[in-house]
Write a protein that holds these residues in place. Structure first.
Motif, PDB file in Angstrom:
ATOM      1  N   GLY A  39       6.168  -9.501  10.185  1.00 35.98           N
ATOM      2  CA  GLY A  39       4.852  -9.385   9.543  1.00 35.98           C
ATOM      3  C   GLY A  39       5.220  -8.336   8.359  1.00 35.98           C
ATOM      4  N   PRO A  40       4.083  -8.493   7.081  1.00 40.56           N
ATOM      5  CA  PRO A  40       4.316  -7.563   6.245  1.00 40.56           C
ATOM      6  C   PRO A  40       4.148  -6.038   6.735  1.00 40.56           C
ATOM      7  CG  PRO A  40       2.214  -8.520   6.016  1.00 40.56           C
ATOM      8  CD  PRO A  40       3.288  -9.052   7.077  1.00 40.56           C
ATOM      9  N   ILE A  41       5.382  -5.145   5.856  1.00 46.06           N
ATOM     10  CA  ILE A  41       5.005  -3.592   6.035  1.00 46.06           C
ATOM     11  C   ILE A  41       4.482  -3.016   5.177  1.00 46.06           C
ATOM     12  CG2 ILE A  41       6.574  -1.773   6.520  1.00 46.06           C
ATOM     13  CD1 ILE A  41       8.848  -3.350   7.388  1.00 46.06           C
ATOM     14  N   ARG A  42       3.231  -2.633   5.417  1.00 46.16           N
ATOM     15  CA  ARG A  42       2.395  -1.782   4.486  1.00 46.16           C
ATOM     16  C   ARG A  42       2.859  -0.253   4.338  1.00 46.16           C
ATOM     17  NH1 ARG A  42      -0.425  -5.270   7.560  1.00 46.16           N
ATOM     18  NH2 ARG A  42      -1.725  -7.395   6.202  1.00 46.16           N
ATOM     19  N   ALA A  43       3.518  -0.070   3.266  1.00 43.72           N
ATOM     20  CA  ALA A  43       4.115   1.457   3.142  1.00 43.72           C
ATOM     21  C   ALA A  43       3.133   2.374   2.397  1.00 43.72           C
ATOM     22  CB  ALA A  43       5.263   1.320   2.518  1.00 43.72           C
ATOM     23  N   VAL A  44       2.253   1.695   1.698  1.00 41.53           N
ATOM     24  CA  VAL A  44       1.075   2.345   0.951  1.00 41.53           C
ATOM     25  C   VAL A  44      -0.046   1.499   1.131  1.00 41.53           C
ATOM     26  CG1 VAL A  44       0.190   3.186  -1.282  1.00 41.53           C
ATOM     27  CG2 VAL A  44       2.930   3.288  -0.948  1.00 41.53           C
ATOM     28  N   ARG A  45      -0.999   2.326   1.552  1.00 47.63           N
ATOM     29  CA  ARG A  45      -2.382   1.648   2.001  1.00 47.63           C
ATOM     30  C   ARG A  45      -3.538   2.105   1.282  1.00 47.63           C
ATOM     31  NH1 ARG A  45      -3.311   2.401   7.773  1.00 47.63           N
ATOM     32  NH2 ARG A  45      -2.703   4.390   7.619  1.00 47.63           N
ATOM     33  N   GLY A  46      -3.929   1.449  -0.012  1.00 50.89           N
ATOM     34  CA  GLY A  46      -5.123   1.643  -0.422  1.00 50.89           C
ATOM     35  C   GLY A  46      -5.080   3.248  -1.056  1.00 50.89           C
ATOM     36  N   VAL A  47      -4.274   3.600  -1.776  1.00 50.98           N
ATOM     37  CA  VAL A  47      -3.947   4.978  -2.390  1.00 50.98           C
ATOM     38  C   VAL A  47      -4.730   4.830  -3.713  1.00 50.98           C
ATOM     39  CG1 VAL A  47      -2.622   6.593  -3.606  1.00 50.98           C
ATOM     40  CG2 VAL A  47      -2.060   5.880  -1.441  1.00 50.98           C
TER      41      VAL A  47
ATOM     42  N   ARG B   2      -6.319   2.626  -8.484  1.00 49.33           N
ATOM     43  CA  ARG B   2      -7.411   2.455  -7.430  1.00 49.33           C
ATOM     44  C   ARG B   2      -6.931   1.283  -6.572  1.00 49.33           C
ATOM     45  NH1 ARG B   2     -13.188   2.761 -10.538  1.00 49.33           N
ATOM     46  NH2 ARG B   2     -12.804   4.571 -11.960  1.00 49.33           N
ATOM     47  N   ASP B   3      -6.970   1.715  -5.161  1.00 45.00           N
ATOM     48  CA  ASP B   3      -6.695   0.819  -4.319  1.00 45.00           C
ATOM     49  C   ASP B   3      -5.193   0.078  -4.291  1.00 45.00           C
ATOM     50  OD1 ASP B   3      -6.893  -0.447  -1.890  1.00 45.00           O
ATOM     51  OD2 ASP B   3      -7.888  -2.214  -2.684  1.00 45.00           O
ATOM     52  N   LEU B   4      -4.261   1.371  -4.585  1.00 49.51           N
ATOM     53  CA  LEU B   4      -2.860   0.820  -4.742  1.00 49.51           C
ATOM     54  C   LEU B   4      -2.139   0.434  -3.411  1.00 49.51           C
ATOM     55  CD1 LEU B   4      -0.228   0.449  -6.521  1.00 49.51           C
ATOM     56  CD2 LEU B   4       0.291   3.153  -6.014  1.00 49.51           C
ATOM     57  N   ARG B   5      -1.620  -0.602  -3.243  1.00 51.71           N
ATOM     58  CA  ARG B   5      -0.956  -1.113  -2.029  1.00 51.71           C
ATOM     59  C   ARG B   5       0.491  -1.482  -2.450  1.00 51.71           C
ATOM     60  NH1 ARG B   5      -5.535  -3.505  -2.847  1.00 51.71           N
ATOM     61  NH2 ARG B   5      -4.679  -5.405  -3.171  1.00 51.71           N
ATOM     62  N   VAL B   6       1.215  -1.263  -1.362  1.00 52.30           N
ATOM     63  CA  VAL B   6       2.867  -1.565  -1.567  1.00 52.30           C
ATOM     64  C   VAL B   6       3.170  -2.238  -0.318  1.00 52.30           C
ATOM     65  CG1 VAL B   6       5.166  -0.891  -2.255  1.00 52.30           C
ATOM     66  CG2 VAL B   6       3.213   0.182  -3.345  1.00 52.30           C
ATOM     67  N   THR B   7       3.595  -3.415  -0.161  1.00 58.23           N
ATOM     68  CA  THR B   7       4.267  -4.168   0.798  1.00 58.23           C
ATOM     69  C   THR B   7       5.543  -4.604   1.004  1.00 58.23           C
ATOM     70  OG1 THR B   7       2.915  -6.148   0.411  1.00 58.23           O
ATOM     71  CG2 THR B   7       1.735  -4.443   1.808  1.00 58.23           C
ATOM     72  N   PHE B   8       6.163  -4.659   2.072  1.00 62.94           N
ATOM     73  CA  PHE B   8       7.444  -5.272   1.989  1.00 62.94           C
ATOM     74  C   PHE B   8       7.624  -6.313   3.044  1.00 62.94           C
ATOM     75  CE2 PHE B   8       8.231  -1.114   0.169  1.00 62.94           C
ATOM     76  CZ  PHE B   8       9.042  -1.488  -1.152  1.00 62.94           C
ATOM     77  N   PRO B   9       8.127  -7.419   2.984  1.00 60.24           N
ATOM     78  CA  PRO B   9       8.367  -8.084   4.210  1.00 60.24           C
ATOM     79  C   PRO B   9       9.020  -7.769   5.381  1.00 60.24           C
ATOM     80  CG  PRO B   9       9.911  -8.919   2.454  1.00 60.24           C
ATOM     81  CD  PRO B   9       9.086  -7.866   1.845  1.00 60.24           C
ATOM     82  N   GLY B  10       8.838  -7.994   6.524  1.00 60.63           N
ATOM     83  CA  GLY B  10       9.280  -7.432   7.948  1.00 60.63           C
ATOM     84  C   GLY B  10       9.388  -8.412   8.979  1.00 60.63           C
ATOM     85  N   PRO B  11      10.430  -8.292   9.846  1.00 61.75           N
ATOM     86  CA  PRO B  11      10.480  -9.276  10.932  1.00 61.75           C
ATOM     87  C   PRO B  11       9.281  -9.604  11.737  1.00 61.75           C
ATOM     88  CG  PRO B  11      11.370  -7.091  11.531  1.00 61.75           C
ATOM     89  CD  PRO B  11      10.910  -7.063  10.098  1.00 61.75           C
TER      90      PRO B  11
END
Length: 646
Positions: free
Chosen positions: A326-334, A315-324
């Motif tokens: 700001g954070p890159i939200r590759a997975v948004r609330g799955v 529930r509400d799975l989020r995966v982020t990576f740091p980016g130049p």
């Protein structure tokens, strides 16, 4: 490897350098035994004599024969250089492996320290350590060894980082294998060739560096002597007898060249490229109940009559990576759930977040990626909390991961049976023989013919389809309740693809195993799975039954994916349908619906508000303000895309 080494020895350079290096090593062993007496005889009548038939390189200030002293000094010179090289290799291995062994924070500190040390010239570091450890052979050995360690550590870091991302390492992690065991069993054997080459070349550098320290008076001290010490003594009489300095200097030069050229010859034979003196490898991730949270609300946490059947609850799975920027939200609330015996398909274009979702569930997202979720449970165990060792055991026995590329799914340096057996030995406590027998049984279970013989072969002896079957067999070494198959049919021909899919279906039906099948091909998923999740820009945009997929799809993106798959009724006289535009860049996700820039139905509301994943009339869920509206025939950038009625 043996054949390649023989080819090296047959080349003129390889043969010459091998003979030269072998001669130097043989001389190091025999010279002190044969000529120590001649080298130590003091003859006051021939002090500082020049070269002659009796003394080929003349004599020193005590009348001792310089030529014999150079021969005898071979042992100490080579011995100290090899010890210094061994110290550099061991320390370099420890420092270079730190990011894998220690994790993100401590590994980053070690990496920073190595990068700083590499910035300093090696000789400067050697002099610095020589002052710390003091004058003498011991201090010089430590100084040269530690001075050479940073460059070796940098090489190890690069090679380890390249191998750590391979599928067979990820498979070992899923199986619960510890970091140290992964390093020893899976990483180091695959980077051994460039490390051996680097160590060989490094030995030549250590020899030259040691001679330099002894020449400066910081290395070997009288009455002991090595080539550097003899060179130091010879410089003092260079105007009287130049051969006194020339003989030890020539010995250092020849031995150093022998190590370096032999290392480069080996590198060429093993296919290792040497750039700037650093060798690098040539190659230098029936009705499944799916629940999704929306942006305006969550999923109810009330009691569920079938809760005990849940295998995976996300529930509400989020995966982020740091980016130049700001954070890159590759997975948004799955959010989704998978129950025992159910098959869920996940489809979408590259970059939509399918594989990253699977890696996050399997705890395989490496630093600096950040995985967050309001719930992440496997068989009722919260993977966000608790001991890592317990999670490794659960993942290793209850979750099977089938990776995309069968070519990289296995460690190429280990036999197939041993790789499968590692799971049972690690988690089930079986003996080597029992674990191997189970590996043979699992290979037979996934229809690998002549399983016992195949278990003793290496991965390169398997075809692509057989490797993929063996990968599934590795997952079955435990008692998996869930199989996550990430593009399991990629790079396989159509016949083998069908065999792999049939095998997954048979395993699911026989053992009531849940299946999550990730694929680009929406029609394949529709045939194998019970329900389909369509992902776009890190979100689930539609959740619908696989039965009647074409008729029930409501989201424009899902319908475009279906239209892009040709079938027997496709008009060959018209251009093939494609999804217009480009996928969204995760670092620059637009406001509103992420698919709006590519959607023919998009309006101002779509570009301003992101639609929630809402229930539809047929029980499916769709995130679209214009779900089900007809698309008709639309022209995009000169290409016709028919997405209605397909």
């Amino acid at each position: 490897m043996t054949r390649r080494m023989l080819r090296v020895l047959r080349t003129p350079l390889g043969l010459t350098t091998s003979a030269l290096l072998a001669g130097a090593l043989l001389l190091a062993v025999l010279a002190p035994i044969l000529w120590s007496d001649e080298a130590n005889v003091v003859d006051t009548d021939r002090i500082l004599a020049g070269p002659s038939a009796e003394h080929w390189a003349g004599t020193d200030n005590l009348g001792r024969d310089i030529f014999f002293r150079v021969l005898v000094a071979t042992r100490l010179s080579m011995e100290l250089a090899l010890i210094a090289t061994a110290i550099g290799v061991v320390v370099g291995l420890l420092l270079g492996s730190a990011p894998l062994l220690l994790g993100r924070r401590l590994g980053r500190l070690v990496t920073t320290a190595v990068n700083i040390a590499v910035a300093f010239p090696g000789l400067l570091l050697a002099l610095f350590f020589a002052v710390i450890f003091g004058v003498g052979a011991t201090g010089a050995v430590l100084a040269i060894g530690l001075a050479s360690a940073p460059s070796f550590a940098r090489l190890v870091q690069t090679l380890v980082a390249g191998i750590a991302g391979r599928d067979f390492v990820s498979a070992a992690r899923v199986a619960g294998v510890g970091r140290f065991r992964i390093l020893v069993r899976h990483v180091l054997p695959n980077i051994g060739e460039p490390l051996v080459v680097n160590a060989t070349i490094g030995a030549g550098g250590s020899l030259l560096a040691f001679a330099g320290l002894s020449f400066l008076g910081l290395g070997v001290q009288a009455p002991s002597y090595d080539w550097g010490r003899l060179l130091y003594d010879g410089i003092g009489m260079i105007y009287l007898n130049p051969a006194a300095a020339f003989a030890p200097g020539l010995a250092v030069l020849l031995a150093g060249l022998a190590f370096n050229l032999f290392g480069e010859s080996v590198a060429k034979g093993l296919g290792v490229s040497v750039v700037g003196g650093v060798p690098l490898t040539a190659e230098a991730a029936e009705g499944t109940s799916i629940q999704d949270v929306t942006q305006s609300g969550g999923i109810a946490d009330g009691p569920d009559a079938a809760a005990t059947e849940l295998v995976l609850d996300v529930r509400d799975l989020r995966v982020t990576f740091p980016g130049p920027s700001g954070p890159i939200r590759a997975v948004r609330g799955v959010s989704f759930s998978v129950r025992r015996g159910e098959a869920v398909g996940v489809v979408g274009e590259s970059g939509s977040g399918k594989s990253l979702t699977a890696l996050a569930v399997s705890q395989l997202v490496d630093d600096p990626g950040l995985v967050e979720a309001s719930r992440l449970e496997l068989l009722g165990t919260d993977l966000r909390r608790g001991r890592a060792s317990a999670h490794r055991h659960l993942l290793g026995t209850s979750l099977a991961m089938v990776f995309q590329d069968p070519m990289t799914s296995f460690n190429p340096t280990r036999r197939m049976g041993n790789q499968l057996a590692e799971v049972s030995r690690h988690h089930q406590g079986l003996s080597r023989r029992e674990a191997f027998a189970r590996a043979v049984d699992r290979l037979a279970a996934v229809r690998v013919p002549d399983a016992e013989r195949r278990a003793r072969q290496y991965p390169h002896e398997f075809s692509g389809g057989m490797r993929q079957r063996a990968m599934i067999g590795m997952g079955l070494m435990g008692s998996p309740s869930l199989i996550i198959a990430d593009e399991p049919t990629t790079a396989l021909d159509v016949t083998v693809q069908q065999q792999v899919l049939d095998l997954l279906r048979a395993i699911r039906e026989a053992d009531d195993v849940a299946l999550v099948l990730i694929s680009h091909d929406v029609t394949v998923v529709g045939e194998v799975c019970d329900r389909v999740l369509v992902m776009y820009a890190g979100r689930i945009v539609e959740d619908l039954p696989a039965a009647g997929l074409r008729a029930s799809a409501q989201h424009p993106y899902t319908r475009a994916l279906l239209a892009a798959v040709p079938d027997m009724e496709t008009d060959l006289d018209r251009p093939l349908a494609v999804v217009p535009g480009r996928p969204v860049d995760p670092s620059d996700t637009p406001a509103g619906c992420a698919f709006a820039p590519r959607c023919p139905l998009a309006d101002d509301r779509c570009r301003a508000e992101d639609p929630p994943l809402a229930p539809a009339a047929d029980g499916s869920r769709v995130a679209c303000w214009h779900a089900g509206e007809p698309l008709g025939l639309t022209e995009h950038t000169g290409e016709l895309i028919e997405v209605d009625g397909r």
